[in-house]
Design an enzyme around this catalytic site. Structure first.
Site, short mmCIF file in Angstrom:
data_model
loop_
_atom_site.label_atom_id
_atom_site.label_comp_id
_atom_site.label_asym_id
_atom_site.label_seq_id
_atom_site.Cartn_x
_atom_site.Cartn_y
_atom_site.Cartn_z
N ILE A 45 0.83 -1.20 0.00
CA ILE A 45 0.00 0.00 0.00
C ILE A 45 0.88 1.26 0.00
CG2 ILE A 45 -1.65 1.31 1.41
CD1 ILE A 45 -2.75 -1.48 2.37
N ASP A 71 11.42 3.70 4.69
CA ASP A 71 11.20 2.29 4.98
C ASP A 71 12.42 1.73 5.72
OD1 ASP A 71 8.96 0.22 3.48
OD2 ASP A 71 10.66 -0.74 4.49
N ASP A 94 14.01 2.77 10.84
CA ASP A 94 13.13 1.90 11.61
C ASP A 94 12.25 2.81 12.45
OD1 ASP A 94 11.86 0.27 13.38
OD2 ASP A 94 13.67 -0.74 14.11
N SER A 121 -7.06 -0.34 9.68
CA SER A 121 -7.54 -1.62 9.13
C SER A 121 -8.96 -1.84 9.62
CB SER A 121 -6.64 -2.77 9.63
OG SER A 121 -7.25 -4.02 9.35
N TYR A 127 -3.05 -7.67 16.61
CA TYR A 127 -3.19 -6.81 15.42
C TYR A 127 -4.41 -5.90 15.56
CZ TYR A 127 -3.28 -5.44 10.49
OH TYR A 127 -3.28 -4.71 9.32
N LYS A 177 -4.50 -1.71 15.63
CA LYS A 177 -5.25 -0.93 14.64
C LYS A 177 -6.37 -0.13 15.30
CE LYS A 177 -2.67 -1.75 11.16
NZ LYS A 177 -1.94 -0.69 10.48
N THR A 195 -8.98 -6.88 3.49
CA THR A 195 -7.77 -7.60 3.06
C THR A 195 -7.31 -7.09 1.69
OG1 THR A 195 -8.85 -9.48 4.10
CG2 THR A 195 -6.74 -9.89 3.00
N VAL A 196 -6.04 -6.76 1.62
CA VAL A 196 -5.48 -6.19 0.40
C VAL A 196 -4.36 -7.10 -0.08
CG1 VAL A 196 -4.28 -4.18 -0.56
CG2 VAL A 196 -6.04 -3.84 1.18
N1 LIG Z 1 -2.47 -5.99 3.23
C1 LIG Z 1 -3.59 -5.98 3.95
O1 LIG Z 1 -4.42 -6.89 3.86
C2 LIG Z 1 -3.86 -4.83 4.88
C3 LIG Z 1 -5.17 -4.63 5.28
C4 LIG Z 1 -5.47 -3.58 6.14
C5 LIG Z 1 -4.45 -2.77 6.60
N2 LIG Z 1 -3.17 -3.00 6.19
C6 LIG Z 1 -2.13 -2.12 6.72
O2 LIG Z 1 -1.57 -1.40 5.66
C7 LIG Z 1 -0.23 -1.07 5.97
C8 LIG Z 1 0.66 -1.49 4.84
O3 LIG Z 1 0.50 -2.86 4.63
P1 LIG Z 1 0.97 -3.57 3.28
O4 LIG Z 1 -0.06 -4.58 2.97
O5 LIG Z 1 1.35 -2.55 2.29
O6 LIG Z 1 2.27 -4.33 3.87
P2 LIG Z 1 3.72 -4.60 3.24
O7 LIG Z 1 4.31 -5.64 4.12
O8 LIG Z 1 3.60 -4.85 1.78
O9 LIG Z 1 4.47 -3.21 3.46
C9 LIG Z 1 4.81 -2.74 4.74
C10 LIG Z 1 6.11 -1.97 4.63
O10 LIG Z 1 6.41 -1.45 5.94
C11 LIG Z 1 7.79 -1.59 6.16
N3 LIG Z 1 8.07 -1.63 7.59
C12 LIG Z 1 7.79 -2.65 8.47
N4 LIG Z 1 8.25 -2.35 9.68
C13 LIG Z 1 8.88 -1.14 9.59
C14 LIG Z 1 9.56 -0.31 10.51
N5 LIG Z 1 9.75 -0.70 11.78
N6 LIG Z 1 10.06 0.85 10.07
C15 LIG Z 1 9.88 1.25 8.79
N7 LIG Z 1 9.24 0.51 7.86
C16 LIG Z 1 8.75 -0.67 8.27
C17 LIG Z 1 8.17 -2.90 5.47
O11 LIG Z 1 9.57 -2.97 5.19
C18 LIG Z 1 7.31 -2.83 4.21
O12 LIG Z 1 8.01 -2.21 3.15
C19 LIG Z 1 0.09 -1.76 7.31
O13 LIG Z 1 -0.04 -0.81 8.34
C20 LIG Z 1 -0.99 -2.82 7.41
O14 LIG Z 1 -1.29 -3.13 8.75
C21 LIG Z 1 -2.85 -4.01 5.34
#
Ligand SMILES: NC(=O)c1ccc[n+]([C@@H]2O[C@H](COP(=O)([O-])OP(=O)(O)OC[C@H]3O[C@@H](n4cnc5c(N)ncnc54)[C@H](O)[C@@H]3O)[C@@H](O)[C@H]2O)c1
Length: 250
Positions: A22, A41, A63, A137, A150, A154, A181-182
């Site tokens: 995302i 990141d 981080d 989320s 989780y 959220k 869910t994405v």
């Molecule tokens: N994919 C889903 O189904 C979904 C649904 C609802 C919400 N979300 C939320 O959306 C957001 C992004 O999710 P996504 O699906 O793109 O995940 P993803 O795993 O594809 O991307 C997450 C990114 O965050 C980075 N990251 C993790 N910990 C870190 C830290 N301590 N410092 C800096 N960067 C860090 C990772 O390296 C990664 O590049 C998250 O907050 C997740 O909870 C995801």
């Protein structure tokens, strides 16, 4: 003369978790809308690779759960109009399966990280009446089976969004997107870790969880983020928006 809506020309944006899923699509969509983006990141190599691809972008390895790193790397960002807090991690498990160490690990990234980055950049955002978009989320709004920690993190993001909107009602705008869910590397990682031998059955269940019959796409979430940080969303503040194929309507 009419202007094209949802343009961000001349705006500066920072996207945490910007190297994947995302966050990555947010970087792409915001750049296409005219913004210059800082891809932030913990994965320095992927952030750098994406920044090289996007005109006007730069990479920032950090981080977000580490206070010293946020102070050293993110706080010095000189000017900013838009902050998208997308970095986050997941964990499968009900309360009895959840260790305190894992519970804390999730809170450190999802909650402490959002807190630290937002606090570090708030003066810059207040200076320009900037916009914050938190990626929450549906798990922050409803119970999701075996997602005790989780859901807790959220839920905190939803509460932090609303609280900030109350303290800074005219100085910034802050909104929260709650996706269902994405289909992103986040979900691929989950399938690999928890359902290695039944990936396709589990993937089908993840699609079916949304009444619309499929998972969302990262770009669909990014377009909602673009709306929220554009001038067209000027009246939108402290809002929590679901984008979940009808999941929470059921
Ligand atoms: N994919 C889903 O189904 C979904 C649904 C609802 C919400 N979300 C939320 O959306 C957001 C992004 O999710 P996504 O699906 O793109 O995940 P993803 O795993 O594809 O991307 C997450 C990114 O965050 C980075 N990251 C993790 N910990 C870190 C830290 N301590 N410092 C800096 N960067 C860090 C990772 O390296 C990664 O590049 C998250 O907050 C997740 O909870 C995801």
């Amino acid at each position: 003369m009419t202007t094209t809506p949802f343009r961000l020309d001349g705006r500066r944006a920072l996207v945490t978790g910007g190297a994947s899923g995302i966050g990555e699509q947010c970087c792409r969509v915001l750049t296409a809308a005219g913004a210059s983006v800082i891809v932030c990141d913990v994965d320095a190599a992927r952030a750098e690779a994406l920044a090289t691809e996007l005109p006007g972008a730069s990479a920032l390895a950090c981080d977000i759960a580490d206070e010293a790193s946020v102070a050293a790397r993110i706080a010095p960002v000189p000017a900013l109009d838009i902050l998208i807090n997308s970095a986050g991690i997941g964990l499968v498990g009900g309360i009895e399966e959840t260790s305190l160490a894992d519970f804390h690990r999730l809170f450190r990234v999802n909650v402490d990280g959002t807190f630290l980055v937002t606090r570090a950049l708030l003066p810059r955002l207040v200076a320009v009446r900037g916009s914050i978009v938190n990626i929450g989320s549906v798990a922050g709004l409803i119970g999701v089976k075996r997602r005790y920690a989780y859901c807790a993190t959220k839920g905190a993001i939803v509460a932090m969004t609303r609280q900030l909107a109350v303290d800074y009602p005219t100085q910034i705008r802050v909104n929260c997107i709650c996706p269902g869910t994405v289909e992103s590397p986040f979900v691929e990682g989950y399938l690999e870790k928890y359902h290695k031998h039944e990936k396709e059955e589990t993937r089908a269940q993840l699609h079916a969880r949304q009444p619309i019959g499929r998972m969302g796409r990262p770009i669909e979430i990014a377009h909602m983020a673009l709306y929220l940080c554009s001038a067209e969303a000027e009246f939108c503040n402290g809002s929590v928006l679901t984008i979940d194929g009808g999941w929470t309507a059921a």
